[in-house]
Design a protein around this motif. Structure first.
Motif, PDB file in Angstrom:
ATOM      1  N   LYS A 269      24.433   3.361   5.024  1.00  0.00           N
ATOM      2  CA  LYS A 269      24.555   4.017   6.333  1.00  0.00           C
ATOM      3  C   LYS A 269      24.547   5.531   6.168  1.00  0.00           C
ATOM      4  O   LYS A 269      24.809   6.059   5.084  1.00  0.00           O
ATOM      5  CB  LYS A 269      25.805   3.550   7.074  1.00  0.00           C
ATOM      6  CG  LYS A 269      27.115   4.095   6.566  1.00  0.00           C
ATOM      7  CD  LYS A 269      28.249   3.646   7.491  1.00  0.00           C
ATOM      8  CE  LYS A 269      29.583   4.225   7.033  1.00  0.00           C
ATOM      9  NZ  LYS A 269      30.701   3.802   7.915  1.00  0.00           N
ATOM     10  N   LEU A 285      17.836   9.835  14.102  1.00  0.00           N
ATOM     11  CA  LEU A 285      18.910   9.290  13.276  1.00  0.00           C
ATOM     12  C   LEU A 285      20.240   9.932  13.644  1.00  0.00           C
ATOM     13  O   LEU A 285      20.315  11.124  13.916  1.00  0.00           O
ATOM     14  CB  LEU A 285      18.619   9.527  11.795  1.00  0.00           C
ATOM     15  CG  LEU A 285      17.414   8.793  11.199  1.00  0.00           C
ATOM     16  CD1 LEU A 285      17.237   9.179   9.742  1.00  0.00           C
ATOM     17  CD2 LEU A 285      17.571   7.285  11.330  1.00  0.00           C
ATOM     18  N   ASP A 289      24.430   5.348  11.577  1.00  0.00           N
ATOM     19  CA  ASP A 289      23.274   4.443  11.662  1.00  0.00           C
ATOM     20  C   ASP A 289      23.095   3.766  10.306  1.00  0.00           C
ATOM     21  O   ASP A 289      23.367   4.361   9.257  1.00  0.00           O
ATOM     22  CB  ASP A 289      21.997   5.223  11.994  1.00  0.00           C
ATOM     23  CG  ASP A 289      21.900   5.606  13.468  1.00  0.00           C
ATOM     24  OD1 ASP A 289      22.787   5.199  14.237  1.00  0.00           O
ATOM     25  OD2 ASP A 289      20.940   6.315  13.828  1.00  0.00           O
ATOM     26  N   ARG A 290      22.592   2.509  10.305  1.00  0.00           N
ATOM     27  CA  ARG A 290      22.412   1.777   9.035  1.00  0.00           C
ATOM     28  C   ARG A 290      20.929   1.544   8.764  1.00  0.00           C
ATOM     29  O   ARG A 290      20.175   1.169   9.666  1.00  0.00           O
ATOM     30  CB  ARG A 290      23.163   0.452   9.104  1.00  0.00           C
ATOM     31  CG  ARG A 290      24.671   0.622   9.026  1.00  0.00           C
ATOM     32  CD  ARG A 290      25.407  -0.458   9.761  1.00  0.00           C
ATOM     33  NE  ARG A 290      25.123  -0.401  11.205  1.00  0.00           N
ATOM     34  CZ  ARG A 290      25.432  -1.361  12.063  1.00  0.00           C
ATOM     35  NH1 ARG A 290      26.026  -2.456  11.645  1.00  0.00           N
ATOM     36  NH2 ARG A 290      25.141  -1.234  13.338  1.00  0.00           N
ATOM     37  N   ILE A 291      20.556   1.779   7.523  1.00  0.00           N
ATOM     38  CA  ILE A 291      19.165   1.622   7.098  1.00  0.00           C
ATOM     39  C   ILE A 291      19.024   0.272   6.403  1.00  0.00           C
ATOM     40  O   ILE A 291      19.689   0.009   5.397  1.00  0.00           O
ATOM     41  CB  ILE A 291      18.759   2.768   6.144  1.00  0.00           C
ATOM     42  CG1 ILE A 291      18.883   4.116   6.867  1.00  0.00           C
ATOM     43  CG2 ILE A 291      17.348   2.563   5.617  1.00  0.00           C
ATOM     44  CD1 ILE A 291      18.764   5.316   5.950  1.00  0.00           C
ATOM     45  N   LEU A 326      11.613   4.080   8.158  1.00  0.00           N
ATOM     46  CA  LEU A 326      12.894   3.398   8.002  1.00  0.00           C
ATOM     47  C   LEU A 326      13.103   2.402   9.133  1.00  0.00           C
ATOM     48  O   LEU A 326      12.760   2.691  10.285  1.00  0.00           O
ATOM     49  CB  LEU A 326      14.049   4.409   8.022  1.00  0.00           C
ATOM     50  CG  LEU A 326      13.950   5.628   7.102  1.00  0.00           C
ATOM     51  CD1 LEU A 326      15.101   6.587   7.392  1.00  0.00           C
ATOM     52  CD2 LEU A 326      13.957   5.205   5.644  1.00  0.00           C
ATOM     53  N   VAL A 328      16.056   0.927  11.170  1.00  0.00           N
ATOM     54  CA  VAL A 328      17.415   1.417  11.378  1.00  0.00           C
ATOM     55  C   VAL A 328      18.126   0.616  12.463  1.00  0.00           C
ATOM     56  O   VAL A 328      17.558   0.372  13.541  1.00  0.00           O
ATOM     57  CB  VAL A 328      17.392   2.911  11.771  1.00  0.00           C
ATOM     58  CG1 VAL A 328      18.794   3.421  12.056  1.00  0.00           C
ATOM     59  CG2 VAL A 328      16.728   3.736  10.676  1.00  0.00           C
ATOM     60  N   PRO A 339      15.880  -3.744  14.963  1.00  0.00           N
ATOM     61  CA  PRO A 339      15.941  -2.383  14.429  1.00  0.00           C
ATOM     62  C   PRO A 339      14.922  -1.464  15.090  1.00  0.00           C
ATOM     63  O   PRO A 339      13.887  -1.915  15.587  1.00  0.00           O
ATOM     64  CB  PRO A 339      15.604  -2.580  12.944  1.00  0.00           C
ATOM     65  CG  PRO A 339      14.750  -3.802  12.917  1.00  0.00           C
ATOM     66  CD  PRO A 339      15.272  -4.697  14.009  1.00  0.00           C
TER      67      PRO A 339
END
Length: 718
Positions: A269, A285, A289-291, A326, A328, A339
């Motif tokens: 994250k 972003l 936030d989580r990748i 990405l 996300v 995502p």
């Protein structure tokens, strides 16, 4: 000293002290490593690095330490401490089984044999998994918070657990403390107990998931630092990944998207968006936030859930001008949510948050005259060495940043300048010399002695001066190395007044050298042949541009003030000194067992800028007079007394009523202090039912400004 002179000095040192020899791997029978699930094993590259690293430090390290059984024993103890400092995982039976390795670890490293160290590491991982798995299972158990018992949170000086049941009993106490801690901060609403237990479970599961993503390079890093730490506290080996991170931090710049990352339950994250970078400019972003997946340009996405953080970072970073995409999951949404796709063009990132920056403050002297003071906060002595060597005219460095700041402060017509070096752990020796040169016309800045006792004087040869006015330097216990060189030179020249606490006392210089330079050709060929036969990648998935064999930062020189005194252990004593909460025997070079001793050499020939011997007593007298009526100074003395009372405490109460009372009393003291401070500032009182707001309060800076006002006034009278 200019960069060419420094490089030449290093070259001479290595030619005189070091010749790499190809050494055959150990002929001794190796320890049989565990073959269980999750067990880690060394690779041929690590065995080669270990062998040549021992050879390098035995020949070229400043401190001539006998590489014998006694040093091997120190390596052994440091290794166990590095793995389990709190004695929360190993059992006494494990330690007993490791004892045959104590006298042979160093010899094994000389021969590139890492089997015994990996055996110890695998036992540690096994115990870690067992203890955390047990702890997670116990979170939902019933706990009695009325019993008068305590949890020992610091077990460093206690024996190892004799049995598994003893270890488990300690873990149950830790769980109880974690739950009690959350309970005391809860509001008492229905369902909070279940929420607290879920929080603790997730915390422990996160620890477990981090261990699962460890690889043999993580283990190898700890092993090598146990070895290097046995020689001196400032010698460190960096794996390729850590070497890249260290060098980027020194340069204050890198190429990527401009986001600092962390892991949370096997998911990467975003911890911080770096101002000015691609992620900052794009504004898509956000923090937390989580990748979950990464793609290069128009390529396929690669799922990165469960990956170790370093590998994800390597996927996201890349050359300027290239594109990374990405997947996300926005903060607050479930991982099962759809995502969003974020496409960013990588760029060069300069982290200005970690660079020198200024503030302008106003302060009145005892006669009521107002002065404008420029305060320059310098967090480190950084230098983009690579770009400087490449001839980039706009390379990043502390001196260049401070010079620009001084130019703006002169335009703002400030009356004085304070260099704030508090918590500045040092960095580039070259920058310490160059920065000093901004405040003196020319002359010696620091003396440097090599392992052969040859002394060279590093001087500022540029007669230009960026600031000729009144100067103050703020230091504290955590100002070290390059900070101490700068502060000592300013003090020895009489160029300015030093304010704060006695500094750290690190009087050694480390050279950062790629291990690629010290691997013999014969060993390289042997490794290449092994890689081909095993079908292994020569790069082991390491970051682009990082040294393939890692980097060694090792002590090559010892530095001395221009008056001949070493700063080792003693550090720099301020002209106007404050008492400190942090004693030197616990926080400073004197707390390091393997630290080099203090000594002294001949003084350099230098011409003082001014004689401040008559002004300093007056500054101290005025400071002491203010402190007699200073509420903040009284609080500082109270904090020091409290620290001394509690420095040997190792446990905390698990009885709810008792711990609650202690917390409430502490809260009341904090509230009382806050309200006194707010009253001084003309702010309303905070009531007992309201949370305490944050109050920006830097008493040391405020008093340093007062000292500077006195300094300017006294200089004017002189």
């Amino acid at each position: 000293m200019d960069i060419k002179s420094f490089q030449e000095m290093l070259k001479k040192l290595f030619l005189a002290l070091f010749v790499v020899a190809a050494v055959a791997c150990s002929a001794n029978p190796r320890v049989k490593l565990d073959e269980g699930a999750g067990a880690l094993r060394p690779n041929a590259k690590q065995e080669l690095i270990a062998k040549d690293l021992v050879s390098l430090l035995e020949k070229a390290h400043y401190k001539k330490v006998p590489f014998n059984d006694s040093l091997s024993s120190v390596v052994f103890d440091l290794y166990l401490k590095g793995l389990d400092q709190g004695k929360n995982y190993f059992l006494q039976s494990d330690i007993d089984s490791f004892q045959p390795y104590r006298a042979v670890l160093l010899n094994d490293l000389k021969n590139g044999d890492l089997s015994s160290m990996f055996q110890i590491y695998n036992v540690y991982r096994k115990r870690f998994n067992e203890q955390l798995t047990y702890a997670i299972a116990q979170v939902d158990a019933a706990y009695d918070f009325t019993k008068d018992e305590s949890f020992v949170y610091n077990r460093e000086d206690l024996p190892w657990f004799k049995t598994e049941s003893e270890a488990q009993a300690n873990w149950k106490q830790r769980i109880k403390y974690d739950l009690l801690n959350l309970k005391l901060s809860s509001t008492g609403k229905e369902g909070e107990d279940a929420k607290n237990r879920k929080t603790i479970k997730e915390r422990y599961q996160n620890l477990l998931s981090q261990v699962k993503t460890e690889n043999n390079y993580d283990a190898f890093q700890i092993m090598m630092n146990a070895f290097t730490g046995s020689i001196d506290p400032h010698t460190n080996y960096f794996t390729p990944e850590d070497a890249q991170r260290f060098n980027e931090n020194m340069a204050r710049s890198f190429e990527g998207i401009g986001a600092q990352l962390t892991t949370d339950n096997e998911v990467v994250k975003i911890m911080r968006i770096v101002p000015g970078g691609p992620a900052f400019r794009d504004k898509t972003l956000k923090q937390d936030d989580r990748i979950i997946a990464v793609a290069q340009g128009n390529g396929e996405f690669v799922d990165v859930i469960g990956w170790r953080l370093g590998n994800v970072v390597s996927k996201i970073k890349g050359p300027k001008g290239t594109t990374v995409r990405l997947k996300v999951i926005p903060a607050g949404q479930e991982l099962t949510s759809t995502p969003k796709i974020v496409s960013l063009v990588r760029d060069k990132i300069v982290d200005e948050e970690e660079s020198a920056k200024k503030e302008i403050k106003e302060v009145k002297d005892s006669d009521g005259k107002t002065y404008k003071i420029g305060v320059i906060k310098v967090p480190g002595f950084y230098l983009n060495f690579k770009e400087m060597q490449a001839g980039n005219p706009d390379y990043k460095s502390t001196t260049r940043d401070v010079r620009r700041i001084l130019d703006t402060l002169k335009q703002d017509h400030v009356d004085g300048v304070i260099m704030d070096l508090r918590a500045n752990g040092g960095g580039s020796l070259i920058e310490a010399v160059e920065l000093t040169g901004l405040f003196i016309k020319s002359g010696p800045v620091v003396q440097v002695r090599d392992p052969n006792n040859r002394v060279e004087v590093n001087s500022d040869d540029d007669e230009g001066i960026s600031w000729e006015g009144p100067l103050g330097v703020m230091i504290d216990r955590f100002s070290a190395s390059a900070s101490e060189i700068f502060a000592a030179a300013i003090q020895d020249y009489g160029r300015g007044v030093i304010i704060g606490n006695q500094s750290y006392g690190k009087g050694t210089v480390q050279s950062a050298v790629s291990m690629d330079n010290f691997i013999s050709r014969a060993d390289m060929l042997l490794l290449s042949a092994r890689d081909k036969s095993n079908g292994a990648s020569a790069d082991d998935g390491m970051p682009q541009g990082a040294p393939k064999f890692g980097q060694i930062n090792f002590t090559t020189f010892k530095f001395y003030r221009i008056n001949g005194s070493s700063t080792q252990h003693k550090g720099v004593t301020p002209d106007v000194e404050f008492p400190t909460v942090f004693p030197a025997d616990k926080f400073g070079e004197s707390s390091e067992k393997a630290a080099l001793p203090w000594d002294q050499i001949k003084s350099s020939t230098f011409t003082p800028y001014a004689d401040l011997s008559k002004i300093k007593p007056e500054l101290i007298a005025k400071h002491n007079e203010r402190m007699k009526t200073s509420t903040e100074y009284k609080y500082l003395l109270d904090d020091i007394a409290t620290f001394k009372e509690r420095e040997n405490e190792t446990s905390v109460s698990l009885q709810e009523a008792k711990l609650k009372k202690e917390r409430e009393e502490q809260e009341a003291r904090n509230r009382e202090r806050m309200n006194v401070r707010r009253k001084i500032r003309g702010l309303p009182e905070i009531q007992s039912n309201s949370p305490l707001p944050r109050l920006d309060n830097d008493f040391i800076e405020d008093e340093s400004l007062n000292v500077m006002a006195d300094f300017i006034a006294l200089q004017g009278k002189a």
